[in-house]
Write an enzyme that holds these catalytic residues in place. Sequence first.
Site: not given
Ligand code: GTP
Ligand code: MN
Ligand code: MN
Length: 619
Positions: A73, A217, A219, A226, A246, A268-272, A293, A391, A525-526, A528
């Site tokens: 994006r 692309y 987004g 989006k 979101h 984004s990139a925080c693990g949804k 998402d 992706r 991860y698991g 959580n």
């Molecule tokens: P968008 O799809 O872009 O909106 O982002 P998203 O929120 O789905 O996040 P995405 O799946 O891209 O983020 C994955 C990132 O978060 C990777 O770098 C993972 O390693 C990290 N991650 C996800 N869950 C965890 C967790 O519980 N602990 C840690 N340390 N990292 C995590």
């Molecule tokens: Mn995602």
């Molecule tokens: Mn997203």
Amino acid sequence: MSLTLNDIKHNKIKAWVEECIAMCEPDNVVVVDGSKEEYDALMQKCVNAGLATKLAKKENCYLFRSLPSDVARVESRTFISSVKEEDAGPTNHWIDPKELKETMKGLYKGCMHGRTMYVIPFCMGPLGSPISKNGIELTDSEYVVLNMDIMTRAGKKVLDILNADQNAEFVPCLHSVGKPLNNGETDGGIWPCADVEHKYITQFPDEKLIWSYGSGYGGNALLGKKCFALRIATVLARDEGWLAEHMLILKLTNPKGEVKYVTGAFPSACGKTNLAMLIPTIPGWKVETIGDDIAWMKFGKDGRLYAINPEAGFFGVAPGTSAESNKNALISAEKNTIYTNCALTEDGDVWWEGIGYPAKGKLVDWKGNTRDALPKDKAPKGEEMAHPNARFTAPANQCPCIAKEWEDPAGVPISAILFGGRRPSTIPLVHQSLSWNHGVFLGSIVGSEITAASTINAAEVGKIRRDPFAILPFCGYNMGDYFKHWIEIGKKSTEDKLPKIFYVNWFRKDANNEKLPGGFMWPGYGDNSRVLAWIFDRCNGDNSNVVETAIGYMPKTLNTDGLADYYKETLPEILKVDVEGWKKELADVKENHYPKFGKHLPKELSEIIDMIQDRLNKA
Ligand code: GTP
Ligand code: MN
Ligand code: MN
């Protein structure tokens, strides 16, 4: 058989499509029917044009490579073009709609020469749901049609619904890659798009209209996602009294078989996607996916918020997705999937950094260069085999843990809303808000700490980049008014029926503890699921494992069975209130974050700051 313009019986749609045809001047026009035959034929067209590669190793899967200038994006080229600048707010780019329309009309004039215009009738949300909304995307990109086919309900079934009612509403979405082919030119196997300065991703919120130009692309080009499901939908939600967010949506089942539905907003990139597909490490618990998402939530007659996933697929980040981090995502993308900007192996499979095993032999990297596989599953920044934002586009119904009710037109009743970001310090593993408005405050301060990896400006490192409600890049109106809308939503029901609000943080760090993988104090991860279990019990009114602290409700402890000893040792630290850290946090919000919103900031949020500050002073 494919459809033609004559199959459009809805007069407003027809008139708008004809207007766009006159402006864009495509060679052909096709109305997308959403059939498998049509999908296969379009994909074959992409393969023949050298834009897609069929993967020998995966059933009905294809790899696309974009241009290096069109991989994500582009926020600097994304506009909320409201009549009044103030309505776009301090956090969006704004251009006067009259001026921007003239500019974009100039670009659209004749932009589809040598190309086909595809008319895609699509529905965001399950067909027939009172929460769903329809749109029509016009595009000259086959890649967009193929992705929209997976990501939305698209084709004849949606056109039939629109045709049946002249008053049926639709959001018009116009897209062009911005690369006309004159005098018999072809793309020559190169992903078509325009130069960065000619890219425009524009939302006109007053008209509920989307114009996107110059990028192929996801987004920027899959306008249902989006642009519609967030930027336009946030405006509709404000006007109609619901929430477009979101957020992931998951179904949580406890060992007794009781069910709760949870949404979560992480930037984004925080693990949804990870949380939505989590495999619990504690016995008897189950997580199933509704969405990964976006969530649309409306009040039911019973005063509870019901959520649908407006999408029909996952547009997930590939790098870092492995059997260990997200097995369910990998299985979802085993067949009928489009891969974008991943690396290609010699035996016709995809590969990316963090896939969990090193590649063998030679790879074609995302730029199309053939290189020797690196001995490790890692590459220096800028030299990755797969682009970090590579992706997969996979149908949601292929997810092994998709919940059976994921397409329920009524939606699912939400018990808990989670907020979170990457915060190496201060923010505990989990805490629960004291009230709805306190929860809105927590959403408003969401953010991630800026690291050396995420900025080139050394002075920024360690500061917090706020991404309120994880929706900063996707809010179609003034963010201060958006906070106000959340406060208003809280007045439409009662605390017992509204979802409980939690702030989670999987990303606390201790760089000095060498035992911790990646320095993370929590395995994530698991694991959580251990936090989800506490949240579940809180939603059931369980008060046995809770302390009321200055910042909210927190667990005394969590289920730690089977956790490594070093995590058992770090747990008390991440379940503690960092009083000094929180005082600094509130000061930062007060001095650097909230002032941006001026008179649009609801007074309720300043009152919450005062309340928490007071409690911290007494702590
Ligand atoms: P968008 O799809 O872009 O909106 O982002 P998203 O929120 O789905 O996040 P995405 O799946 O891209 O983020 C994955 C990132 O978060 C990777 O770098 C993972 O390693 C990290 N991650 C996800 N869950 C965890 C967790 O519980 N602990 C840690 N340390 N990292 C995590
Ligand atoms: Mn995602
Ligand atoms: Mn997203």
